[in-house]
Enzyme design. Structure first.
Site, PDB file in Angstrom:
ATOM      1  N   TYR A  35       0.853  -1.187   0.000  1.00 47.99           N
ATOM      2  CA  TYR A  35       0.000   0.000   0.000  1.00 47.99           C
ATOM      3  C   TYR A  35       0.889   1.237   0.000  1.00 47.99           C
ATOM      4  O   TYR A  35       1.848   1.321   0.762  1.00 47.99           O
ATOM      5  CB  TYR A  35      -0.890  -0.002   1.242  1.00 47.99           C
ATOM      6  CG  TYR A  35      -1.792   1.212   1.354  1.00 47.99           C
ATOM      7  CD1 TYR A  35      -2.814   1.434   0.431  1.00 47.99           C
ATOM      8  CD2 TYR A  35      -1.627   2.135   2.382  1.00 47.99           C
ATOM      9  CE1 TYR A  35      -3.650   2.537   0.540  1.00 47.99           C
ATOM     10  CE2 TYR A  35      -2.462   3.236   2.502  1.00 47.99           C
ATOM     11  CZ  TYR A  35      -3.465   3.438   1.573  1.00 47.99           C
ATOM     12  OH  TYR A  35      -4.293   4.535   1.692  1.00 47.99           O
ATOM     13  N   ASP A  42       9.165   2.767  -0.150  1.00 46.34           N
ATOM     14  CA  ASP A  42       8.142   3.418   0.651  1.00 46.34           C
ATOM     15  C   ASP A  42       8.373   3.011   2.103  1.00 46.34           C
ATOM     16  O   ASP A  42       8.011   1.916   2.518  1.00 46.34           O
ATOM     17  CB  ASP A  42       6.753   2.987   0.164  1.00 46.34           C
ATOM     18  CG  ASP A  42       5.635   3.599   1.003  1.00 46.34           C
ATOM     19  OD1 ASP A  42       5.931   4.186   2.061  1.00 46.34           O
ATOM     20  OD2 ASP A  42       4.469   3.464   0.598  1.00 46.34           O
ATOM     21  N   LYS A  73       4.167   9.020   8.835  1.00 45.59           N
ATOM     22  CA  LYS A  73       3.922   8.429  10.150  1.00 45.59           C
ATOM     23  C   LYS A  73       4.945   8.888  11.211  1.00 45.59           C
ATOM     24  O   LYS A  73       4.768   9.952  11.774  1.00 45.59           O
ATOM     25  CB  LYS A  73       3.805   6.914  10.019  1.00 45.59           C
ATOM     26  CG  LYS A  73       2.602   6.575   9.102  1.00 45.59           C
ATOM     27  CD  LYS A  73       2.144   5.150   9.084  1.00 45.59           C
ATOM     28  CE  LYS A  73       0.826   5.064   8.305  1.00 45.59           C
ATOM     29  NZ  LYS A  73       0.832   4.271   7.119  1.00 45.59           N
TER      30      LYS A  73
HETATM   31  C1  LIG Z   1       0.175   4.696   5.731  1.00 44.81           C
HETATM   32  C2  LIG Z   1       0.960   4.425   4.511  1.00 44.81           C
HETATM   33  C3  LIG Z   1       0.946   5.272   3.394  1.00 44.81           C
HETATM   34  C4  LIG Z   1      -0.024   6.427   3.288  1.00 44.81           C
HETATM   35  O1  LIG Z   1       0.212   7.395   4.241  1.00 44.81           O
HETATM   36  P1  LIG Z   1      -0.989   8.413   4.604  1.00 44.81           P
HETATM   37  O2  LIG Z   1      -0.340   9.357   5.551  1.00 44.81           O
HETATM   38  O3  LIG Z   1      -2.066   7.578   5.192  1.00 44.81           O
HETATM   39  O4  LIG Z   1      -1.401   9.054   3.340  1.00 44.81           O
HETATM   40  C5  LIG Z   1       1.814   5.026   2.361  1.00 44.81           C
HETATM   41  N1  LIG Z   1       2.660   3.984   2.392  1.00 44.81           N
HETATM   42  C6  LIG Z   1       2.694   3.133   3.432  1.00 44.81           C
HETATM   43  C7  LIG Z   1       3.679   2.024   3.421  1.00 44.81           C
HETATM   44  C8  LIG Z   1       1.836   3.311   4.505  1.00 44.81           C
HETATM   45  O5  LIG Z   1       1.840   2.430   5.512  1.00 44.81           O
END
Ligand SMILES: *Cc1c(COP(=O)(O)O)cnc(C)c1O
Length: 433
Positions: A148, A243, A271
């Site tokens: 994701y 990511d 995060k």
């Molecule tokens: C949470 C998440 C996102 C998206 O971040 P948001 O702040 O919710 O837009 C993207 N990549 C990973 C791996 C994530 O866990």
């Protein structure tokens, strides 16, 4: 709701919320649909605990879905936020905190030469892809099923997490043209990646992945997989994008890339770098980042990007982490205790589940298959996860309300709390399996 606690206020708020907010929530993962319950409304967090509006206290293993590595309402972060707020909430102009944040991040993560702050992980990955396309002059991107990367159009193809619980892997409203440039391979499948590189020779701008995925539950890259991707990308002029929105500053000061020893061209963060405030960042090679506006032709902007209060929170957390190396030893030790403890319970009770874990994050899958990609993750029995979730919630333990998510341990957790959690888990398996 069937948990036995008093949840009257949560229920009343949910009834009101449903009238005016789609599904009653501002992000689908909060809706508890994956476990067949109604959402809880939270009021307060302190250390390892979160409290709902009915005053129920839970040991929290969600940690706001990853940001709260130091636990809830850490005094150092709170003080930094309050001090910043005294000065004003937003200027729409450059501030010193942004410079300090960029300097700190680039000093801790070796692959980062320059970094740009944004407001979410979604923006970070979306902008990193735009930079990669701008740099390479190519259109296609390659992602992995179950990874994701936020909710931007091109990345909502075989995405994990909240979309898995809704059993709707692709989103309505994404144009076919937009998804057409997104190639998808199974995670850990280097052969498939090689095939896609061969078929789309020199058309792939970027390979993007969670180096250690946590959005189909935690899945570990097999030996050599990340290095193989690095080689394929280098040989074809394709940028490798990690990511690290979850793994960045959770698996150590240099993230999953430091832990795995593979250097991406670009990285996305979110995060933890916001300390609980809405923050994202992307960065990497100078020659790529120098293409970003206003220096170069790749446009990317944000009214509230680098917001002073958000920077204060993120900086306070990162500076704390950089000056307290014991944090990682502690959270990794507590993570080992929790997840090896779960494995022992499965062994003792004969329950057919699988635990994947690294450091302070991990997942318990209700399947006896080895979980190494989305397909194997999806063999998990979500109904049994729902029963497990509900049982632990009733015992005052809050985990992600969906099977395909990670559990996060924080610096505020203690061995006693992990022990209590393991005892509840063992009760569940003895009673129901
Ligand atoms: C949470 C998440 C996102 C998206 O971040 P948001 O702040 O919710 O837009 C993207 N990549 C990973 C791996 C994530 O866990």
């Amino acid at each position: 709701m069937v948990t036995g606690q008093n949840l009257a206020r949560s229920q009343a708020l949910y009834a009101r919320a449903k009238e005016r907010i789609p599904g009653g929530v501002n992000s689908p993962v909060r809706a508890f649909r994956g476990v067949g319950l109604d959402p809880l409304f939270m009021e307060r967090g302190e250390g390892p605990f979160i409290y709902d509006v009915d005053g129920n206290r839970y040991i929290d293993f969600v940690g706001s879905w990853g940001p709260l590595l130091l636990g809830h309402n850490h005094p150092v972060i709170r003080a930094a936020v309050l001090a910043a707020a005294e000065q004003g909430l937003s200027f729409g102009a450059a501030t010193e905190a942004e410079v300090r944040m960029a300097e700190l991040m680039t000093s801790l993560v070796p692959s980062l030469e320059m970094v740009r702050m944004v407001n979410s992980g979604t923006e970070a990955t979306m902008s990193a892809l735009r930079a990669a396309r701008g740099f390479t002059g190519r259109d296609k991107i390659l992602k992995f099923a179950g990874c994701y990367h936020g909710h931007s159009d091109a990345l909502l193809v075989k995405a994990g997490s909240g979309l898995l619980s809704e059993s709707r892997p692709d989103s309505a409203g994404v144009s076919a043209a937009c998804a057409a440039d997104t190639l998808v391979a199974p995670f850990n499948d280097a052969i498939r990646v090689e095939e896609l590189f061969a078929r789309h020779h020199r058309e792939i701008a970027a390979v993007i992945l969670e180096p250690i995925p946590a959005n189909m539950g935690v899945v570990l890259p097999e030996e050599g997989f990340l290095a193989h991707l690095r080689d394929l990308c280098s040989a074809s002029g394709t940028l490798l994008i990690f990511d690290e929105v979850i793994t960045g500053f959770r698996l150590g000061l240099s993230g999953a890339q430091g832990r795995c020893g593979v250097k991406p061209d670009l990285s996305a963060f979110g995060k933890i770098i916001g300390g609980g405030m809405p923050v994202g960042a992307y960065g990497g090679k100078r020659e790529v980042m120098e293409l970003i506006s206003p220096l170069g032709p790749v446009y990317q902007a944000g009214t509230l990007s680098g917001n002073p209060v958000a920077m204060a929170a993120g900086l306070a957390q990162l500076e704390f982490l950089a000056s307290h190396p014991e944090v990682y030893n502690t959270v990794d030790r507590l993570g080992d205790m929790l997840f090896t403890g779960l494995k022992d319970i499965l062994h003792r009770t004969g329950a057919s589940c699988t635990v994947n874990h690294i450091g302070s994050m991990g997942s318990l899958f209700f399947t006896n298959e080895t979980v190494r990609d989305l397909e194997s993750a999806k063999t998990a029995d979500t109904g049994r996860y729902a029963a497990y979730f509900t049982y632990l919630l009733r015992g005052g333990i809050y985990q992600a309300p969906a099977q395909f998510e990670a559990l996060f341990v924080s610096f505020a957790h203690t061995e006693a709390l992990i022990q209590q959690t393991l005892e509840s888990a063992e009760d569940f398996f003895r009673t129901f399996c």
